[in-house]
Design a protein around this motif. Sequence first.
Motif, PDB file in Angstrom:
ATOM      1  N   GLU A 227     132.365 -65.329  -0.523  1.00  0.00           N
ATOM      2  CA  GLU A 227     132.267 -65.260  -2.229  1.00  0.00           C
ATOM      3  C   GLU A 227     131.037 -65.396  -2.940  1.00  0.00           C
ATOM      4  O   GLU A 227     130.076 -65.821  -2.272  1.00  0.00           O
ATOM      5  N   TYR A 228     130.699 -64.735  -3.986  1.00  0.00           N
ATOM      6  CA  TYR A 228     129.500 -64.927  -4.794  1.00  0.00           C
ATOM      7  C   TYR A 228     130.047 -65.294  -6.234  1.00  0.00           C
ATOM      8  O   TYR A 228     131.114 -64.943  -6.803  1.00  0.00           O
ATOM      9  N   SER A 229     128.949 -66.050  -6.829  1.00  0.00           N
ATOM     10  CA  SER A 229     129.326 -66.627  -7.987  1.00  0.00           C
ATOM     11  C   SER A 229     128.005 -65.994  -9.094  1.00  0.00           C
ATOM     12  O   SER A 229     126.915 -66.294  -8.863  1.00  0.00           O
ATOM     13  N   GLN A 230     128.364 -64.947  -9.840  1.00  0.00           N
ATOM     14  CA  GLN A 230     127.308 -64.543 -10.858  1.00  0.00           C
ATOM     15  C   GLN A 230     127.399 -64.482 -12.300  1.00  0.00           C
ATOM     16  O   GLN A 230     128.897 -64.018 -12.565  1.00  0.00           O
ATOM     17  N   ALA A 231     126.404 -64.971 -12.971  1.00  0.00           N
ATOM     18  CA  ALA A 231     126.990 -64.926 -14.539  1.00  0.00           C
ATOM     19  C   ALA A 231     128.391 -65.479 -14.866  1.00  0.00           C
ATOM     20  O   ALA A 231     129.038 -64.924 -15.953  1.00  0.00           O
ATOM     21  N   GLY A 232     128.563 -66.467 -14.228  1.00  0.00           N
ATOM     22  CA  GLY A 232     129.946 -67.374 -14.557  1.00  0.00           C
ATOM     23  C   GLY A 232     131.054 -66.655 -13.883  1.00  0.00           C
ATOM     24  O   GLY A 232     132.251 -66.882 -14.227  1.00  0.00           O
ATOM     25  N   THR A 233     130.861 -65.755 -12.878  1.00  0.00           N
ATOM     26  CA  THR A 233     132.199 -64.883 -12.618  1.00  0.00           C
ATOM     27  C   THR A 233     132.165 -64.976 -11.055  1.00  0.00           C
ATOM     28  O   THR A 233     131.154 -64.706 -10.326  1.00  0.00           O
ATOM     29  N   ARG A 234     133.316 -65.029 -10.201  1.00  0.00           N
ATOM     30  CA  ARG A 234     133.339 -64.945  -9.086  1.00  0.00           C
ATOM     31  C   ARG A 234     133.708 -63.659  -8.357  1.00  0.00           C
ATOM     32  O   ARG A 234     134.789 -62.763  -8.963  1.00  0.00           O
ATOM     33  N   TYR A 235     132.963 -63.069  -7.275  1.00  0.00           N
ATOM     34  CA  TYR A 235     133.316 -61.954  -6.833  1.00  0.00           C
ATOM     35  C   TYR A 235     133.380 -62.035  -5.063  1.00  0.00           C
ATOM     36  O   TYR A 235     133.003 -62.746  -4.641  1.00  0.00           O
ATOM     37  N   ARG A 236     134.156 -61.056  -4.668  1.00  0.00           N
ATOM     38  CA  ARG A 236     134.223 -60.831  -3.203  1.00  0.00           C
ATOM     39  C   ARG A 236     134.693 -59.363  -2.761  1.00  0.00           C
ATOM     40  O   ARG A 236     134.991 -58.762  -3.859  1.00  0.00           O
ATOM     41  N   LEU A 237     134.304 -58.899  -1.410  1.00  0.00           N
ATOM     42  CA  LEU A 237     134.968 -57.685  -1.163  1.00  0.00           C
ATOM     43  C   LEU A 237     135.972 -57.959  -0.062  1.00  0.00           C
ATOM     44  O   LEU A 237     135.841 -58.829   0.755  1.00  0.00           O
ATOM     45  N   ARG A 238     136.946 -56.943  -0.069  1.00  0.00           N
ATOM     46  CA  ARG A 238     137.889 -57.141   0.621  1.00  0.00           C
ATOM     47  C   ARG A 238     138.272 -55.599   1.402  1.00  0.00           C
ATOM     48  O   ARG A 238     137.672 -54.541   0.620  1.00  0.00           O
ATOM     49  N   ARG A 239     138.614 -55.626   2.432  1.00  0.00           N
ATOM     50  CA  ARG A 239     138.850 -54.175   3.278  1.00  0.00           C
ATOM     51  C   ARG A 239     140.347 -53.751   2.903  1.00  0.00           C
ATOM     52  O   ARG A 239     141.320 -54.327   2.507  1.00  0.00           O
ATOM     53  N   GLY A 240     140.600 -52.256   2.610  1.00  0.00           N
ATOM     54  CA  GLY A 240     141.946 -51.815   2.084  1.00  0.00           C
ATOM     55  C   GLY A 240     141.920 -50.266   2.162  1.00  0.00           C
ATOM     56  O   GLY A 240     140.736 -49.765   2.565  1.00  0.00           O
ATOM     57  N   VAL A 241     142.908 -49.730   1.858  1.00  0.00           N
ATOM     58  CA  VAL A 241     143.464 -48.147   1.716  1.00  0.00           C
ATOM     59  C   VAL A 241     143.431 -48.222   0.103  1.00  0.00           C
ATOM     60  O   VAL A 241     143.940 -48.751  -0.434  1.00  0.00           O
ATOM     61  N   LEU A 242     142.811 -46.803  -0.358  1.00  0.00           N
ATOM     62  CA  LEU A 242     142.933 -46.682  -1.655  1.00  0.00           C
ATOM     63  C   LEU A 242     144.504 -46.518  -2.130  1.00  0.00           C
ATOM     64  O   LEU A 242     145.254 -46.067  -1.625  1.00  0.00           O
ATOM     65  N   GLY A 243     144.705 -47.267  -3.055  1.00  0.00           N
ATOM     66  CA  GLY A 243     145.870 -47.368  -3.597  1.00  0.00           C
ATOM     67  C   GLY A 243     146.870 -48.471  -3.157  1.00  0.00           C
ATOM     68  O   GLY A 243     148.050 -48.523  -3.626  1.00  0.00           O
ATOM     69  N   SER A 244     146.321 -49.277  -2.212  1.00  0.00           N
ATOM     70  CA  SER A 244     147.131 -50.245  -1.552  1.00  0.00           C
ATOM     71  C   SER A 244     146.696 -51.449  -1.847  1.00  0.00           C
ATOM     72  O   SER A 244     145.524 -52.053  -1.969  1.00  0.00           O
ATOM     73  N   ALA A 245     147.547 -52.570  -2.120  1.00  0.00           N
ATOM     74  CA  ALA A 245     147.313 -53.876  -2.515  1.00  0.00           C
ATOM     75  C   ALA A 245     147.039 -54.535  -1.096  1.00  0.00           C
ATOM     76  O   ALA A 245     146.734 -55.903  -1.092  1.00  0.00           O
ATOM     77  N   GLU A 246     147.431 -53.995   0.092  1.00  0.00           N
ATOM     78  CA  GLU A 246     147.397 -54.560   1.370  1.00  0.00           C
ATOM     79  C   GLU A 246     145.998 -54.846   1.812  1.00  0.00           C
ATOM     80  O   GLU A 246     145.174 -53.770   1.981  1.00  0.00           O
ATOM     81  N   ALA A 247     145.850 -56.171   2.034  1.00  0.00           N
ATOM     82  CA  ALA A 247     144.307 -56.223   2.564  1.00  0.00           C
ATOM     83  C   ALA A 247     144.041 -55.965   4.404  1.00  0.00           C
ATOM     84  O   ALA A 247     145.198 -56.164   5.042  1.00  0.00           O
ATOM     85  N   LEU A 248     143.072 -55.416   4.668  1.00  0.00           N
ATOM     86  CA  LEU A 248     142.931 -55.209   6.089  1.00  0.00           C
ATOM     87  C   LEU A 248     141.744 -56.078   6.681  1.00  0.00           C
ATOM     88  O   LEU A 248     140.938 -56.192   6.229  1.00  0.00           O
ATOM     89  N   SER A 249     142.104 -56.537   7.988  1.00  0.00           N
ATOM     90  CA  SER A 249     141.042 -57.268   8.852  1.00  0.00           C
ATOM     91  C   SER A 249     140.020 -56.167   9.306  1.00  0.00           C
ATOM     92  O   SER A 249     140.183 -54.953   9.016  1.00  0.00           O
ATOM     93  N   THR A 250     139.132 -56.625   9.596  1.00  0.00           N
ATOM     94  CA  THR A 250     137.916 -55.784  10.062  1.00  0.00           C
ATOM     95  C   THR A 250     138.522 -54.920  11.096  1.00  0.00           C
ATOM     96  O   THR A 250     138.402 -53.624  11.407  1.00  0.00           O
ATOM     97  N   VAL A 251     139.275 -55.506  12.527  1.00  0.00           N
ATOM     98  CA  VAL A 251     139.651 -54.945  13.272  1.00  0.00           C
ATOM     99  C   VAL A 251     140.942 -53.753  13.012  1.00  0.00           C
ATOM    100  O   VAL A 251     140.690 -52.599  13.613  1.00  0.00           O
TER     101      VAL A 251
END
Length: 363
Positions: A227-251
């Motif tokens: 995670e990253y904390s910038q200007a008082g906000t926390r961010y991260r990146l997740r893997r996924g498919v466009l339009g899908s709320a399901e996260a994908l692992s790297t594999v």
Amino acid sequence: HFFAFWTPFLGTRRPKMMPTAVTGSDQSIFDPCSRAALLAYLRRIRFVNSATPDGEQQIPEPSLRNLQIIHRMHCLNIPIENLIFIHPKMKDEERPIGVGDLHRRIVQRARGGLCQEMNTLLKHHLAQLGYDCYSGLAAVVVAGSLKAAVHPFSGRVSSHNLGATQSCDGTHQVILTNVDGTWHLCDVGFGGTGIVEPLLLRAYDDTSDSGPTKQPPPADWLAAGGEYSQAGTRYRLRRGVLGSAEALSTVEAMVHPEKDSFVGFYLQVLVKDAWVDLYWFTLVPTTPAVLRACSDYSFRHHPLFSKQIVAVKPLEDGRVTLSGFTLKFRRVGQPTQERILQSEEERDRVLEEVFGIDMTAYP
């Protein structure tokens, strides 16, 4: 004085950035590939580097630390704004995004811009500095008040200027930048919840050495849980498919049947203890023609940019936003400060004093 009311929320006021007249021997500054143009951009974002013996600022090396500083200083000193769409003194029928046009408007005339303007300018000067970078497109998947968009954009846009239709998977421009073999997401044009510094291009749960970077994750990144904390906000990146709320692992992402087209990264922001998707992007490069089509599309069709004046700028620990006649300051650990501006004159004074836009250039 109006500004005195906001001083406790802004902190120490910095000198206003005034546009620089370009005449005579300074005409080379209009060449976007010139050293003079690069130095003018660095002055615009208040990037400070050591000077040469003759007093001229040295060109920074293309290091990760300098990338972080340049990205951050751009965000802190150049506001995101849509004045070209709607302000009566600045409204225009065209919105050129050529680097020369952007340099004159943003650097010389002390204006801001939207994603295709801000990120096009940043990418150009990063390449000048020797960074390996390219533009990509993101599909914004969040609507107003950080609610999920019903239909994330993916399709075709028509360009009034080009007289053609372009295929794309989004209309928001991002920059992918490689430093010493490691890729980063750069974006100085998203607005109220956008990142302030580059993000390592790695999903928060990817601790392997088989991801896009092909390298093990840094120790400080692991310690922060991706995670990253910038200007008082926390961010991260997740893997996924466009339009899908399901996260994908790297594999799962690497073997997904749509891995070459619709598997990518979601930029997420933490809102009230819940991670919210902001936008989705892949590693596929885009072209200037598609960017121009997306710029024209947003210029003529996006309601966010055509209904009211919007200006946004991050602070060291928060953000200041102007929406129509509503000015808000958000800072970490403090209640949001809000003021309703009473006139166009007061609004223009805010644009100048708070956002650093030189309104005297538009009588």
